[in-house]
Design an enzyme around this catalytic site. Structure first.
Site, PDB file in Angstrom:
ATOM      1  N   GLU A  96       0.408  -1.538   0.393  1.00 35.38           N
ATOM      2  CA  GLU A  96      -0.526  -0.034   0.129  1.00 35.38           C
ATOM      3  C   GLU A  96       1.087   1.035  -0.111  1.00 35.38           C
ATOM      4  OE1 GLU A  96      -4.016   0.410   0.538  1.00 35.38           O
ATOM      5  OE2 GLU A  96      -3.646  -2.023  -0.028  1.00 35.38           O
ATOM      6  N   HIS A 114      -3.984   1.414   8.023  1.00 39.83           N
ATOM      7  CA  HIS A 114      -2.244   1.786   7.701  1.00 39.83           C
ATOM      8  C   HIS A 114      -1.531   2.420   8.455  1.00 39.83           C
ATOM      9  CE1 HIS A 114      -3.330   2.225   3.093  1.00 39.83           C
ATOM     10  NE2 HIS A 114      -3.686   1.495   3.418  1.00 39.83           N
ATOM     11  N   CYS A 153      -2.639  11.071   3.993  1.00 41.34           N
ATOM     12  CA  CYS A 153      -2.932  10.175   2.599  1.00 41.34           C
ATOM     13  C   CYS A 153      -2.548  11.387   1.555  1.00 41.34           C
ATOM     14  CB  CYS A 153      -4.290   9.950   2.955  1.00 41.34           C
ATOM     15  SG  CYS A 153      -4.651   8.947   4.553  1.00 41.34           S
TER      16      CYS A 153
END
EC number: 3.5.3.23
Length: 442
Positions: free
Chosen positions: A171, A245, A366
Site C-alpha cells: 500500500e 495503514h 494521505c
C-alpha cells in the site's frame, strides 16, 4: 530537502464506502459529495505549505470512470450503454471503477532517496494496491505519472509494481517512514506491515493490507542497507479498530517519530534499532501518545496521526492537521502538550479544512507523497508539476470550470460525467506538461 507531492482530487470524488476496514469511509457511504470543494480544499493546503517555503508539487488524478477496466471485464458497446448496464447489473463495480482514491498519493508508491540507496539514485516502486478492487486499477497509470514527473534516468529509477497477489500486498508510503538527522544524510527506513509469518499475530476483524514480504522486496529493489532498514509489525489490535495503514497511527519526519502507544506490536524493537543504527548530529525524538490521553477511537476520528510533519527552510518543524483535530477536545489538548513540550522540535500545529477527504477516510498525510531530493534531483523534476502562484491560479480555474459541486452514486452512470472528466483531464495534462498518460489519450 523533502518535497511533498499532493494528489489532486478527481472529478468523480464520491462516497461509496469501498474500503473495508476504513471506518470513516464506511460511515459516510452513500452521502452526496462535492468534488469541486474537495479539490479546492486540497489546493488550499498546497498553497499554504508552498507559502511556508516548502517544496510543494502536485500529481494528477486518474481517469474515472475507468472504461478500459469495464471492457476488460467483458462489457462491450457504446460507452453510455456500458455505464447504464453496469449501473443496473453491478452498481458496486461501477463505484469501484469510478473511485477518486488516487487522490491519496501516500499510497501511490514507496520512495527511497539517493542518500539511502547503493546506486545513489532515487527509487520509486508504485504500490500494487491489490487489497481493494477500486484501488487495484491504479498502478498502471500511477507508473506513467511518476515516470512523467520524475523522468530523468540519471537521477530516478522506476520499478514495476510488485506482483498483484495478497501475499505481496503493498500500500505504498502509507506504511513507510524515513527518519534521519538531515535529509541529505543516510537515513533509516522503517517499513510497517500487518501480515507477516504464520507465527506472528494477525488481525481478526479487518484485513492487514501491507505484507512483510512486500516490504522486504521493496528494500531489496531499492538497494537499501539491511542494517538501516527495519520491518516492524503493526499492532493487529489497532487494525481491528480501523487503523488500516500505519499512517493512521504514526507519523515521522527527519528525527521525529510521533506515534500512539498502541501503534506497534514491539515498540522496544524499534527503540533498540534506533539506538544502534542512528547517525548524525540530531538525536532521534520519539513522541509516544498515551492511550489515556487519546484513545485509538479518537485518533481515528480526528486523524491525529494522519497529519504531516514538515520542516520549513529555517529547520522548524510543523504539524499539519485536519480541522477535526481541533474539534476533538482530547486530541487538541494532546497537540497543545506536544507543541509546548521543550524536548521536541515541533513548534506549532497548522489546521486545515479537508472535510471532503476526511469523510472518505483520508487526512493530510494521505494526500501527499514525500520525495527527498538534492538540488540536481530537484532540478530534474518536471518543472510544470511544482506549485507556485501561477500554477495555483490555473488549477483553481480548472477545477471551478470542470468540476461538479454535487455528486451522488447514481451520477456515476451519467455519460456526461465521463465526457466532463476526460475534457478536464486532457487539459490538465497540458497544464502540468505530462503528455499522454491516460488510456483515452493513448
Amino acid at each position: 530537502m523533502e518535497a511533498n507531492f499532493d494528489g489532486l482530487v478527481g472529478p468523480t470524488h464520491n462516497y461509496a464506502g469501498l474500503a473495508f476496514g476504513n471506518v470513516a469511509s464506511a460511515r459516510n457511504a452513500d452521502q452526496a459529495s462535492n468534488p469541486r470543494e474537495a479539490a479546492l480544499q486540497g489546493l488550499d493546503k498546497m498553497q499554504a505549505l508552498a507559502k511556508l517555503g516548502l517544496a510543494q508539487g502536485v500529481l494528477p488524478p486518474q481517469e474515472r470512470p475507468n472504461l478500459s477496466a469495464l471492457r476488460a471485464l467483458g462489457y462491450v458497446g457504446k460507452e453510455a450503454r456500458v455505464l447504464e448496464k453496469v449501473w443496473h447489473e453491478a452498481p458496486g463495480l461501477l463505484a469501484a471503477v469510478s473511485s477518486a482514491s488516487s487522490m491519496w498519493t501516500a499510497n501511490a508508491a514507496t520512495v527511497s532517496p539517493s542518500a539511502d540507496t547503493a546506486d545513489r539514485k532515487v527509487h520509486f516502486t508504485p504500490a500494487n494496491l491489490c487489497s481493494n478492487l477500486h484501488r487495484s486499477f491504479e498502478p498502471e497509470t500511477t507508473s506513467r505519472v511518476l515516470r512523467a514527473v520524475f523522468e530523468d534516468a540519471t537521477h530516478f529509477i522506476h520499478h514495476a509494481p510488485l506482483q498483484s497477489t495478497p501475499a505481496l500486498g503493498d500500500e505504498g508510503a502509507a506504511n513507510h517512514t524515513r527518519l534521519c538527522a538531515e535529509y541529505g544524510e543516510a537515513g533509516l527506513e522503517l517499513f510497517v506491515y500487518g501480515q507477516g509469518s504464520e507465527s506472528e499475530p494477525a488481525p481478526e476483524n479487518y484485513p492487514a493490507r501491507q505484507t512483510r514480504a512486500a516490504c522486504e522486496a521493496i528494500a531489496r529493489l531499492h538497494e537499501l542497507d539491511p542494517a538501516r532498514s527495519l520491518h516492524l509489525l503493526q499492532n493487529p489490535a489497532v487494525i481491528d479498530q480501523g487503523v488500516f495503514h500505519n499512517d493512521v497511527i504514526a507519523v515521522g519526519n527527519r528525527e521525529v517519530l510521533l506515534y500512539h502507544q498502541d501503534a506497534f506490536h514491539d515498540v522496544d524493537a524499534l527503540k533498540r534499532w534506533l539506538r544502534t543504527s542512528w547517525r548524525g548530529a540530531r538525536a532521534p525524538v520519539l513522541i509516544e501518545v498515551p492511550r489515556e490521553h487519546v484513545s485509538v477511537e479518537d485518533a481515528i476520528g480526528s486523524y491525529l496521526f494522519n497529519s504531516q510533519l514538515v520542516c520549513t527552510p529555517d529547520g522548524r518543524m510543523h504539524l499539519v492537521v485536519a480541522q477535526e483535530c481541533r474539534e476533538n477536545l482530547k486530541v487538541w489538548a494532546e497537540i497543545e502538550r506536544i507543541v509546548e513540550a521543550p524536548d521536541n522540535p515541533i513548534v506549532d500545529a497548522l489546521v486545515f479544512d479537508l472535510r471532503q477527504s476526511m469523510r472518505n477516510g483520508g487526512g493530510p498525510a494521505c494526500l501527499r507523497l514525500r520525495v527527498v531530493l538534492n538540488e540536481p534531483e530537484r532540478a530534474a523534476v518536471n518543472p510544470m508539476c511544482w506549485i507556485d502562484a501561477a500554477k495555483l491560479e490555473a488549477l483553481r480555474d480548472w477545477v471551478r470550470t470542470h468540476y461538479r459541486d454535487r455528486l451522488v452514486l447514481a451520477d456515476l452512470a451519467d455519460p456526461n460525467l465521463l465526457d466532463e472528466s476526460r475534457t478536464a483531464l486532457d487539459l490538465l495534462t497540458q497544464i502540468l506538461g505530462l503528455g499522454s498518460i491516460y488510456p483515452f489519450q493513448r
